[in-house]
Design a protein around this motif. Structure first.
Motif, PDB file in Angstrom:
ATOM      1  N   SER A  11       0.821  -1.198   0.000  1.00  0.00           N
ATOM      2  CA  SER A  11       0.000   0.000   0.000  1.00  0.00           C
ATOM      3  C   SER A  11       0.854   1.246   0.000  1.00  0.00           C
ATOM      4  O   SER A  11       0.366   2.356  -0.003  1.00  0.00           O
ATOM      5  CB  SER A  11      -0.934   0.004   1.221  1.00  0.00           C
ATOM      6  N   ALA A  38     -12.077   9.083   4.083  1.00  0.00           N
ATOM      7  CA  ALA A  38     -10.936   8.204   3.849  1.00  0.00           C
ATOM      8  C   ALA A  38      -9.673   8.809   4.443  1.00  0.00           C
ATOM      9  O   ALA A  38      -9.420  10.005   4.317  1.00  0.00           O
ATOM     10  CB  ALA A  38     -10.738   7.971   2.356  1.00  0.00           C
ATOM     11  N   GLY A  40      -5.286   7.708   5.237  1.00  0.00           N
ATOM     12  CA  GLY A  40      -4.251   6.732   4.951  1.00  0.00           C
ATOM     13  C   GLY A  40      -3.212   7.232   3.971  1.00  0.00           C
ATOM     14  O   GLY A  40      -2.928   8.432   3.899  1.00  0.00           O
ATOM     15  N   SER A  44      -5.331   5.249  -0.384  1.00  0.00           N
ATOM     16  CA  SER A  44      -6.501   6.079  -0.087  1.00  0.00           C
ATOM     17  C   SER A  44      -6.521   7.332  -0.955  1.00  0.00           C
ATOM     18  O   SER A  44      -7.590   7.797  -1.369  1.00  0.00           O
ATOM     19  CB  SER A  44      -6.509   6.479   1.392  1.00  0.00           C
ATOM     20  N   TYR A  60      -9.920   3.183  -4.861  1.00  0.00           N
ATOM     21  CA  TYR A  60     -11.018   2.496  -4.189  1.00  0.00           C
ATOM     22  C   TYR A  60     -11.995   3.479  -3.537  1.00  0.00           C
ATOM     23  O   TYR A  60     -13.203   3.202  -3.452  1.00  0.00           O
ATOM     24  CB  TYR A  60     -10.477   1.500  -3.158  1.00  0.00           C
ATOM     25  N   VAL A  61     -11.508   4.635  -3.085  1.00  0.00           N
ATOM     26  CA  VAL A  61     -12.398   5.613  -2.449  1.00  0.00           C
ATOM     27  C   VAL A  61     -13.390   6.161  -3.472  1.00  0.00           C
ATOM     28  O   VAL A  61     -14.593   6.286  -3.188  1.00  0.00           O
ATOM     29  CB  VAL A  61     -11.593   6.752  -1.806  1.00  0.00           C
ATOM     30  N   GLU A  76     -17.725  12.336  -0.648  1.00  0.00           N
ATOM     31  CA  GLU A  76     -16.437  11.723  -0.357  1.00  0.00           C
ATOM     32  C   GLU A  76     -15.511  12.794   0.203  1.00  0.00           C
ATOM     33  O   GLU A  76     -15.356  13.853  -0.401  1.00  0.00           O
ATOM     34  CB  GLU A  76     -15.835  11.138  -1.638  1.00  0.00           C
ATOM     35  N   ASN A  78     -11.647  13.031   1.401  1.00  0.00           N
ATOM     36  CA  ASN A  78     -10.441  12.210   1.335  1.00  0.00           C
ATOM     37  C   ASN A  78      -9.245  12.926   1.964  1.00  0.00           C
ATOM     38  O   ASN A  78      -8.845  13.993   1.500  1.00  0.00           O
ATOM     39  CB  ASN A  78     -10.133  11.865  -0.123  1.00  0.00           C
ATOM     40  N   GLY A  80      -6.343  11.115   2.376  1.00  0.00           N
ATOM     41  CA  GLY A  80      -5.210  10.260   2.041  1.00  0.00           C
ATOM     42  C   GLY A  80      -3.999  11.076   1.629  1.00  0.00           C
ATOM     43  O   GLY A  80      -4.119  12.092   0.928  1.00  0.00           O
ATOM     44  N   THR A 144     -12.789   4.830   6.122  1.00  0.00           N
ATOM     45  CA  THR A 144     -11.869   3.817   5.607  1.00  0.00           C
ATOM     46  C   THR A 144     -10.433   4.244   5.896  1.00  0.00           C
ATOM     47  O   THR A 144     -10.111   5.437   5.852  1.00  0.00           O
ATOM     48  CB  THR A 144     -12.037   3.615   4.088  1.00  0.00           C
ATOM     49  N   VAL A 145      -9.595   3.267   6.194  1.00  0.00           N
ATOM     50  CA  VAL A 145      -8.185   3.534   6.489  1.00  0.00           C
ATOM     51  C   VAL A 145      -7.322   2.491   5.796  1.00  0.00           C
ATOM     52  O   VAL A 145      -7.540   1.285   5.943  1.00  0.00           O
ATOM     53  CB  VAL A 145      -7.883   3.493   8.006  1.00  0.00           C
ATOM     54  N   VAL A 146      -6.340   2.954   5.028  1.00  0.00           N
ATOM     55  CA  VAL A 146      -5.311   2.087   4.456  1.00  0.00           C
ATOM     56  C   VAL A 146      -3.967   2.705   4.813  1.00  0.00           C
ATOM     57  O   VAL A 146      -3.669   3.825   4.411  1.00  0.00           O
ATOM     58  CB  VAL A 146      -5.436   1.973   2.922  1.00  0.00           C
TER      59      VAL A 146
END
Length: 208
Positions: A11, A38, A40, A44, A60-61, A76, A78, A80, A144-146
């Motif tokens: 990732s 999101a 990450g 992300s 993916y977001v 959304e 974000n 990231g 969401t978290v990556v």
């Protein structure tokens, strides 16, 4: 034309060029809107193989957002950051919780990455709007978290040139320490997110 992105490990995949379009800014809260927040690293942020400087992020977001639109109104938000590690995520969350400003240099050192000046500028663009994060998390329906690929990247890179014996030692001794440090940092980050979004599902990835 613009140069192609160069994939990295896991990732932590880091494009050699940064997307021209920054992550979506947080719009004003609206009723009956499904909100996805999101956090990450580059996954992300929207990185995918083949990303170039002129690309519009479609990771993916963005796909989650599209699926949400099939069911009604959605937004959304974000946060990231390309190249981000767990320590950087925690510093970002800590500054947000304390209502303090933070700059990209205070998050972490991005100099190890190709085109680090552009990546640092990208990180700064997220840090500049981080004050909106508590409100976004408070109204979020999904978080969401990556994170983690960049934490393991230096270790994996070092393995390439090791002998078989040294490789065995590294996997036996260094890897468990790194994994323990990563897990502890990730848990801290998740607790900080949960404190700002106590009723919201948080979806995370493991390290594939």
């Amino acid at each position: 034309g613009a140069p192609s992105a160069s994939p990295a490990a896991g990732s932590g995949d880091t494009p050699r060029t940064v997307p021209a379009v920054p992550p979506l800014a947080s719009p004003a809260a609206q009723p009956d809107v499904y909100t996805i927040v999101a956090l990450g690293d580059s996954i992300s942020a929207g990185y995918e193989p083949g990303l170039t400087v002129g690309s519009v992020p479609y990771g993916y977001v963005e796909r989650l957002y599209e699926q949400a639109l099939f069911r009604g109104r959605a937004e959304e938000v974000n946060y990231g950051i390309i190249g981000l590690r767990v320590e950087g995520l925690n510093r970002l969350l800590q500054s947000v919780a304390a209502n303090e400003k933070i700059n990209a240099g205070q998050l972490q050192d991005f100099s190890m990455f190709p085109r680090s000046d552009e990546i640092t500028a990208f990180a700064q663009s997220v840090a500049d709007r981080a004050s909106d994060m508590p409100a976004a998390l408070a109204r979020a329906d999904l978080v969401t978290v990556v994170i983690g690929g960049n934490d393991f990247r230096p270790f994996l890179t070092d393995l390439i040139d090791l002998s078989a014996d040294d490789l065995a030692v590294a996997l036996e001794q260094r890897y468990p320490q790194l994994l323990e440090q990563y897990a502890a940092g990730y848990e801290t980050a998740l607790r900080r997110i949960a404190a700002m979004a106590p009723q919201t599902p948080i979806v995370i990835t493991d390290q594939y």
